[in-house]
Design an enzyme around this catalytic site. Structure first.
Site, PDB file in Angstrom:
ATOM      1  N   SER A 119       0.799  -1.223   0.000  1.00  0.00           N
ATOM      2  CA  SER A 119       0.000   0.000   0.000  1.00  0.00           C
ATOM      3  C   SER A 119       0.830   1.271   0.000  1.00  0.00           C
ATOM      4  CB  SER A 119      -1.004   0.001   1.153  1.00  0.00           C
ATOM      5  OG  SER A 119      -0.357  -0.225   2.372  1.00  0.00           O
ATOM      6  N   HIS A 159       1.207   5.110   4.183  1.00  0.00           N
ATOM      7  CA  HIS A 159       0.270   5.593   3.169  1.00  0.00           C
ATOM      8  C   HIS A 159       0.534   7.056   2.829  1.00  0.00           C
ATOM      9  CE1 HIS A 159      -3.001   2.358   4.186  1.00  0.00           C
ATOM     10  NE2 HIS A 159      -1.862   1.835   3.777  1.00  0.00           N
TER      11      HIS A 159
END
Length: 181
Positions: A98, A149
């Site tokens: 991610s 992220h």
């Protein structure tokens, strides 16, 4: 050989854990953890997002630049996460693509902005909303590495500013003399 949802198994096969990286000098974990996921849902979510938008950036950058971009974003996101954990003292086992996927999102946002708000079917407004909603989902969920992220998105945006070249439609090869037309 063990469950992909078990932290000990994930550590054995290359997940990132800040004390292992810093004290054990196992820097390779910054790369290997990008290719590991905690369960099928985790990898499915990352691959769906990558499937939806990754090819747009790959076409914009080219295959080799895209691969290098993806790896730099993923490793960079893991480094941001590592430093955040060192600041907070809250260590956890982490794995997943991610950070790199958010890097692709950030890179696409710049590419769209550089093309006056549109790249293929993407607009800057859609990309910004997509990134904000994805970050929001991470912040309301448990067990999510939000530092990776955010770090990935920022790294992807900045890296794209450096390497993305807007395609100029006037630079195509013309086999004939322009004076004829």
């Amino acid at each position: 050989m063990g469950s992909s949802e078990d932290a000990d198994t994930m550590l054995r096969y290359g997940a990132e854990f800040t004390p292992y990286v810093i004290e054990g000098k196992e820097y390779w974990r910054l790369l290997t953890s990008m290719f590991m996921h905690f369960g099928i849902d985790h990898i499915a979510n990352n691959m769906i997002v990558l499937f939806m938008i990754g090819d747009n950036l790959e076409r914009a950058l080219g295959h080799v630049k895209y691969l290098i971009f993806y790896l730099i974003c993923g490793i960079g996101a893991n480094i941001v996460s590592l430093f955040f954990e060192m600041l907070t003292g809250n260590y956890s086992v982490s794995a997943g693509a991610s950070g790199a996927v958010f890097g692709v999102m950030g890179g696409l946002l710049w590419a769209v902005i550089a093309n006056r708000g549109r790249l293929e079917e993407l607009t800057s407004q859609r990309m910004a909303i997509f990134i904000v909603l994805s970050l929001y989902y991470g912040f309301i969920s448990t067990g999510v590495d939000n530092a990776a992220h955010v770090g990935g998105a920022v790294i992807g945006f900045c890296l794209s500013m450096l390497i993305y070249k807007k395609k100029n439609r006037n630079n195509y090869y013309r086999p004939y003399n322009n004076d004829i037309y």
